[in-house]
Design a protein around this motif. Sequence first.
Motif, mmCIF file in Angstrom:
data_model
loop_
_atom_site.group_PDB
_atom_site.id
_atom_site.type_symbol
_atom_site.label_atom_id
_atom_site.label_comp_id
_atom_site.label_asym_id
_atom_site.label_seq_id
_atom_site.Cartn_x
_atom_site.Cartn_y
_atom_site.Cartn_z
ATOM 1 N N SER A 32 0.805 -1.644 0.117
ATOM 2 C CA SER A 32 -0.218 0.412 -0.299
ATOM 3 C C SER A 32 0.682 1.220 0.102
ATOM 4 C CB SER A 32 -1.300 -0.046 1.439
ATOM 5 O OG SER A 32 -0.302 -0.265 2.746
ATOM 6 N N ALA A 33 2.065 1.172 0.041
ATOM 7 C CA ALA A 33 3.156 2.569 0.058
ATOM 8 C C ALA A 33 2.959 2.982 -1.247
ATOM 9 C CB ALA A 33 4.889 1.908 0.025
ATOM 10 N N ILE A 34 2.637 4.738 -1.048
ATOM 11 C CA ILE A 34 1.929 5.431 -2.218
ATOM 12 C C ILE A 34 2.240 5.617 -3.341
ATOM 13 C CG2 ILE A 34 0.827 7.213 -1.150
ATOM 14 C CD1 ILE A 34 3.826 8.864 -1.052
ATOM 15 N N ASN A 35 3.764 4.796 -3.428
ATOM 16 C CA ASN A 35 4.516 4.059 -5.147
ATOM 17 C C ASN A 35 4.282 2.654 -4.951
ATOM 18 O OD1 ASN A 35 5.310 6.888 -5.067
ATOM 19 N ND2 ASN A 35 6.870 7.510 -3.601
ATOM 20 N N GLY A 36 4.091 2.112 -4.678
ATOM 21 C CA GLY A 36 3.781 1.054 -4.787
ATOM 22 C C GLY A 36 2.725 0.764 -5.988
#
Length: 140
Positions: A32-36
């Motif tokens: 769920s990382a924003i850059n994931g």
Amino acid sequence: MRFISGALPALAALFFSLSCNAEQNDSGPDCSAINGWPTQTTEVHLIEKGLILPKVVKRDAALISSMSLNEMQRQEIQGAGIFDASVNIFPGPLYRQVYRITFTPEKGQPVSVMTTTLASDDECSIALVSVALIAKELVN
């Protein structure tokens, strides 16, 4: 790969997340990382559909549910053509995951979606299964 808009897919994602017990919720990777991968792939699809502009200022992503697939579910996914059924390139567990992602533009209203993906213990980017646009939230 499908793009679905409306309340029904969002409800389906909600029921899916509610059907998972606590043990299943802890299975699989949290991508769920924003850059994931789920966030980035979903953003590209929304831009291609004209639902958001390429200039997004803020992204929020949360893993709502992660469920390990049993052998029957795995065969159904392979039969649907999501990935090549003739080669078992993912010998370990596979997970069906639901993410809630919100994109906030520089100007205008945020756009929220529920995204369903497939992941393994080693790979977040197996498949993007569906994206459901949340038209209106009744409770925040």
